[in-house]
Design a protein around this motif. Structure first.
Motif, PDB file in Angstrom:
ATOM      1  N   PHE A 147       0.684  -1.173  -0.063  1.00 41.23           N
ATOM      2  CA  PHE A 147       0.065   0.003  -0.028  1.00 41.23           C
ATOM      3  C   PHE A 147       0.886   1.230  -0.025  1.00 41.23           C
ATOM      4  CE2 PHE A 147      -2.999  -3.164   2.299  1.00 41.23           C
ATOM      5  CZ  PHE A 147      -3.571  -3.273   1.128  1.00 41.23           C
ATOM      6  N   GLY A 148       1.972   1.100  -0.456  1.00 41.79           N
ATOM      7  CA  GLY A 148       3.016   2.336  -0.453  1.00 41.79           C
ATOM      8  C   GLY A 148       2.537   2.923  -1.844  1.00 41.79           C
ATOM      9  N   VAL A 149       3.206   4.079  -2.091  1.00 41.62           N
ATOM     10  CA  VAL A 149       2.874   4.926  -3.293  1.00 41.62           C
ATOM     11  C   VAL A 149       3.220   4.401  -4.660  1.00 41.62           C
ATOM     12  CG1 VAL A 149       3.381   6.778  -4.537  1.00 41.62           C
ATOM     13  CG2 VAL A 149       2.508   7.003  -2.147  1.00 41.62           C
ATOM     14  N   LYS A 150       4.391   3.885  -4.630  1.00 45.17           N
ATOM     15  CA  LYS A 150       5.011   3.039  -6.008  1.00 45.17           C
ATOM     16  C   LYS A 150       4.154   2.059  -6.056  1.00 45.17           C
ATOM     17  CE  LYS A 150       9.370   1.482  -8.020  1.00 45.17           C
ATOM     18  NZ  LYS A 150      10.832   1.555  -7.699  1.00 45.17           N
TER      19      LYS A 150
ATOM     20  N   LYS B  92       7.774   6.984 -16.044  1.00 46.69           N
ATOM     21  CA  LYS B  92       9.242   7.314 -15.804  1.00 46.69           C
ATOM     22  C   LYS B  92       9.631   7.048 -14.513  1.00 46.69           C
ATOM     23  CE  LYS B  92      12.665  10.733 -17.373  1.00 46.69           C
ATOM     24  NZ  LYS B  92      12.998  11.985 -18.165  1.00 46.69           N
ATOM     25  N   THR B  93      10.892   6.677 -13.956  1.00 46.32           N
ATOM     26  CA  THR B  93      11.646   6.535 -13.042  1.00 46.32           C
ATOM     27  C   THR B  93      12.901   7.469 -12.918  1.00 46.32           C
ATOM     28  OG1 THR B  93      10.554   4.461 -12.512  1.00 46.32           O
ATOM     29  CG2 THR B  93      12.185   4.740 -11.040  1.00 46.32           C
ATOM     30  N   ILE B  94      13.052   8.057 -11.986  1.00 44.38           N
ATOM     31  CA  ILE B  94      14.147   9.035 -11.857  1.00 44.38           C
ATOM     32  C   ILE B  94      14.984   8.854 -10.498  1.00 44.38           C
ATOM     33  CG2 ILE B  94      15.301  11.155 -12.186  1.00 44.38           C
ATOM     34  CD1 ILE B  94      12.519  11.832 -13.522  1.00 44.38           C
TER      35      ILE B  94
ATOM     36  N   PHE C 132       3.692   9.224 -13.206  1.00 52.27           N
ATOM     37  CA  PHE C 132       2.599   8.724 -13.648  1.00 52.27           C
ATOM     38  C   PHE C 132       1.750   9.447 -14.741  1.00 52.27           C
ATOM     39  CE2 PHE C 132       3.732   6.697  -9.694  1.00 52.27           C
ATOM     40  CZ  PHE C 132       3.479   5.296  -9.783  1.00 52.27           C
ATOM     41  N   LYS C 133       1.264   8.779 -15.667  1.00 49.84           N
ATOM     42  CA  LYS C 133       0.333   9.387 -16.651  1.00 49.84           C
ATOM     43  C   LYS C 133      -1.074   8.577 -16.421  1.00 49.84           C
ATOM     44  CE  LYS C 133      -0.794  10.928 -21.249  1.00 49.84           C
ATOM     45  NZ  LYS C 133      -2.243  10.345 -21.155  1.00 49.84           N
ATOM     46  N   HIS C 134      -2.108   9.554 -16.437  1.00 49.05           N
ATOM     47  CA  HIS C 134      -3.534   8.995 -16.221  1.00 49.05           C
ATOM     48  C   HIS C 134      -3.717   8.203 -17.607  1.00 49.05           C
ATOM     49  CE1 HIS C 134      -7.788   8.368 -16.059  1.00 49.05           C
ATOM     50  NE2 HIS C 134      -7.706   8.836 -14.724  1.00 49.05           N
TER      51      HIS C 134
ATOM     52  N   TYR D 283      -1.117  13.984 -15.060  1.00 42.80           N
ATOM     53  CA  TYR D 283       0.138  13.413 -14.563  1.00 42.80           C
ATOM     54  C   TYR D 283       0.277  13.393 -12.781  1.00 42.80           C
ATOM     55  CZ  TYR D 283       1.410  13.819 -19.428  1.00 42.80           C
ATOM     56  OH  TYR D 283       1.280  13.514 -20.687  1.00 42.80           O
ATOM     57  N   ILE D 284       0.992  12.623 -12.211  1.00 39.89           N
ATOM     58  CA  ILE D 284       1.429  12.506 -10.915  1.00 39.89           C
ATOM     59  C   ILE D 284       2.917  12.391 -10.844  1.00 39.89           C
ATOM     60  CG2 ILE D 284       1.277  11.264  -8.890  1.00 39.89           C
ATOM     61  CD1 ILE D 284      -1.395  10.069  -9.661  1.00 39.89           C
ATOM     62  N   VAL D 285       3.403  13.252 -10.077  1.00 38.79           N
ATOM     63  CA  VAL D 285       4.849  13.279  -9.849  1.00 38.79           C
ATOM     64  C   VAL D 285       5.203  12.882  -8.272  1.00 38.79           C
ATOM     65  CG1 VAL D 285       7.037  14.432  -9.882  1.00 38.79           C
ATOM     66  CG2 VAL D 285       5.368  14.829 -11.796  1.00 38.79           C
ATOM     67  N   ALA D 286       5.729  11.743  -8.109  1.00 34.29           N
ATOM     68  CA  ALA D 286       6.036  11.563  -6.593  1.00 34.29           C
ATOM     69  C   ALA D 286       7.350  11.112  -6.292  1.00 34.29           C
ATOM     70  CB  ALA D 286       5.038  10.153  -6.618  1.00 34.29           C
TER      71      ALA D 286
END
Length: 281
Positions: free
Chosen positions: A89-92, A105-107, A119-121, A127-130
């Motif tokens: 249940f973590g964000v990633k 994308k992973t950076i 993430f893209k819908h 978009y989500i940037v986490a």
């Protein structure tokens, strides 16, 4: 009812920095400043899309004022197995399994912001940037969140042919993690810089009590924050963001959060809305 209070007691033991431990855990942690690239004008980004920027303070038994969780998920320097990032249940992990979002994308960034995900819908141009912050630097994560809410910290990233405004250039800023303001004070001035009201979500124990003063100075708009103990796992912000991207107002967003939180934590949705999860001020 007895089950409900038992759930609260469990959250208190596992996820909260207890009040009587506040002085014990209050420490001033050294932080490494996070350099910001060119400050971008919010007007030039995210006009035809929504960008949500989530700042996650990784759970950390050693450096945070929490009653320790199991060692394997409480290492704030290990995003892969962390409670708020790599666990089920973590964000990633949670967003990677979502039917609404696709990881594009992973950076790897540095020792403070350990990993960034984009993430893209799957059907919308949203978009989500986490960002996963090293749990040792929860104070920096908190400062960055508040300065993003106020517009003091602005940035942008390029993903493919898209320029995404993040931090104070995003449409919605979210915080997930332990409420570090229970343990430390920040001395940086939080002040709105451009008279823009930014939407924000703060999922941490007692976030209204500890974040409200700075958020008032930031002139941000809290869509969801808490008045009690809670477990800030990813399903809550996932459903809040989905409702937000679908044009839901703050009441619809908090209803979505209460519903999914009650589902996973097996407690009363009405009690959550009345006592834990609030809309705005």
């Amino acid at each position: 009812m007895n089950h409900f209070f038992a759930v609260i007691q469990l959250f208190f033991l596992v996820f909260s920095g207890a009040k009587n431990q506040k002085e014990q855990f209050a420490k001033t942690h050294s932080v490494v400043p996070i350099e910001c690239n060119t400050v971008f004008n919010n007007e030039s980004h995210n006009k035809s899309k929504k960008v949500i920027h989530i700042l996650v303070a990784l759970c950390d038994n050693k450096y945070q004022g929490i009653v320790p969780v199991p060692k394997s998920i409480g290492n704030g320097q290990d995003p892969k197995n962390n409670l708020y990032w790599g666990c089920a249940f973590g964000v990633k992990t949670y967003f990677k399994k979502s039917t609404s979002w696709k990881l594009i994308k992973t950076i790897a960034i540095d020792s403070v912001k350990m990993e960034r995900l984009v993430f893209k819908h799957v059907t919308q141009d949203n978009y989500i940037v986490a960002d996963a912050y090293n749990g040792k630097f929860i104070k920096q994560c908190t400062i960055d969140f508040l300065k993003s809410c106020s517009g003091q910290l602005k940035d942008a990233i390029v993903v493919g042919d898209k320029t995404l405004g993040i931090n104070g250039n995003s449409n919605l800023v979210g915080y997930i993690g332990h409420d570090g303001l229970m343990d430390f004070k920040i001395h940086e001035e939080i002040k709105n810089t451009d008279n823009k009201e930014r939407d924000c979500i703060t999922l941490a124990c007692y976030s209204k009590r500890f974040f409200s003063s700075d958020m008032n100075e930031a002139k941000s708009k809290p869509l969801v924050w808490t008045t009690g103990l809670m477990c800030p796992e990813a399903y809550s912000i996932h459903d809040a963001i989905n409702q937000y991207c679908n044009g839901g107002n703050e009441f619809m967003i908090v209803d979505a959060v209460a519903k999914v939180y009650a589902k996973y934590q097996k407690c009363s949705e009405n009690q959550l809305k009345d006592y834990w999860l609030l809309v705005g001020n």
